[in-house]
Design a protein around this motif. Structure first.
Motif, PDB file in Angstrom:
ATOM      1  N   PHE A  50       0.815  -1.222   0.000  1.00  0.00           N
ATOM      2  CA  PHE A  50       0.000   0.000   0.000  1.00  0.00           C
ATOM      3  C   PHE A  50       0.847   1.271   0.000  1.00  0.00           C
ATOM      4  N   HIS A  51       2.147   1.105   0.145  1.00  0.00           N
ATOM      5  CA  HIS A  51       3.017   2.255   0.357  1.00  0.00           C
ATOM      6  C   HIS A  51       3.702   2.702  -0.927  1.00  0.00           C
TER       7      HIS A  51
ATOM      8  N   LEU B 105       7.382  11.662  10.791  1.00  0.00           N
ATOM      9  CA  LEU B 105       8.736  11.148  10.567  1.00  0.00           C
ATOM     10  C   LEU B 105       8.717   9.708  10.068  1.00  0.00           C
ATOM     11  N   ILE B 106       7.859   8.888  10.641  1.00  0.00           N
ATOM     12  CA  ILE B 106       7.766   7.482  10.207  1.00  0.00           C
ATOM     13  C   ILE B 106       7.349   7.403   8.745  1.00  0.00           C
ATOM     14  N   TYR B 107       6.307   8.136   8.369  1.00  0.00           N
ATOM     15  CA  TYR B 107       5.894   8.121   6.971  1.00  0.00           C
ATOM     16  C   TYR B 107       6.983   8.687   6.061  1.00  0.00           C
ATOM     17  N   SER B 108       7.706   9.677   6.528  1.00  0.00           N
ATOM     18  CA  SER B 108       8.800  10.244   5.731  1.00  0.00           C
ATOM     19  C   SER B 108       9.909   9.216   5.514  1.00  0.00           C
ATOM     20  N   ILE B 109      10.215   8.460   6.547  1.00  0.00           N
ATOM     21  CA  ILE B 109      11.227   7.410   6.422  1.00  0.00           C
ATOM     22  C   ILE B 109      10.745   6.325   5.461  1.00  0.00           C
TER      23      ILE B 109
ATOM     24  N   SER C 217      -0.989  17.639   9.029  1.00  0.00           N
ATOM     25  CA  SER C 217      -2.203  18.384   9.371  1.00  0.00           C
ATOM     26  C   SER C 217      -2.677  18.047  10.781  1.00  0.00           C
ATOM     27  N   GLU C 218      -2.563  16.787  11.157  1.00  0.00           N
ATOM     28  CA  GLU C 218      -2.937  16.396  12.519  1.00  0.00           C
ATOM     29  C   GLU C 218      -1.989  17.026  13.539  1.00  0.00           C
TER      30      GLU C 218
ATOM     31  N   SER D 103      -0.185  10.559   3.094  1.00  0.00           N
ATOM     32  CA  SER D 103      -0.121  10.242   4.525  1.00  0.00           C
ATOM     33  C   SER D 103       0.745  11.235   5.286  1.00  0.00           C
ATOM     34  N   ILE D 104       1.863  11.649   4.696  1.00  0.00           N
ATOM     35  CA  ILE D 104       2.717  12.656   5.335  1.00  0.00           C
ATOM     36  C   ILE D 104       1.929  13.945   5.525  1.00  0.00           C
TER      37      ILE D 104
END
Length: 110
Positions: free
Chosen positions: A21-22, A66-70, A36-37, A30-31
């Motif tokens: 899915f990524h 940060l997790i999504y960025s990684i 926004s959150e 997602s980032i």
């Protein structure tokens, strides 16, 4: 970035078979959503610009960004240290200390 942390993120994703899915588009979305959150913690904060009462929520949302960025860097096969180093070089050229020190102006305005 600490290799154990990056490996932990990758293992978390692989253990759940979420790599499928990524793709870059969905990771970028997602980032943005997680950013926004993070920003939502400061909405209507008035004078409390540091949102001291919301530190835990801010930590969690920042971690999500940060997790999504990684994961995005991994999916795009980018080396984190390399892309950050390259961007710092660009920013150093755009914002030389002698022009930017103590100023919040965009580089085109310096």
């Amino acid at each position: 970035m600490d290799k154990d942390i990056i490996d932990g993120i990758k293992n978390f994703r692989e253990d759940r078979n979420w790599s499928q899915f990524h793709n870059p588009k969905d990771l970028a979305i997602s980032i943005s959503l997680e950013a926004s959150e993070l920003l939502e913690n400061f909405q209507w904060s008035g004078k409390d610009l540091h949102a001291e009462k919301k530190r835990q929520q801010i930590k969690e949302e920042l971690a999500d960004v940060l997790i999504y960025s990684i994961m995005m860097a991994d999916t795009m096969d980018f080396d984190l240290a390399e892309i950050i180093s390259e961007k710092l070089k660009i920013n150093n050229q755009k914002y030389p200390v002698e022009k930017a020190y103590g100023k919040k102006d965009k580089y085109t305005e310096l």
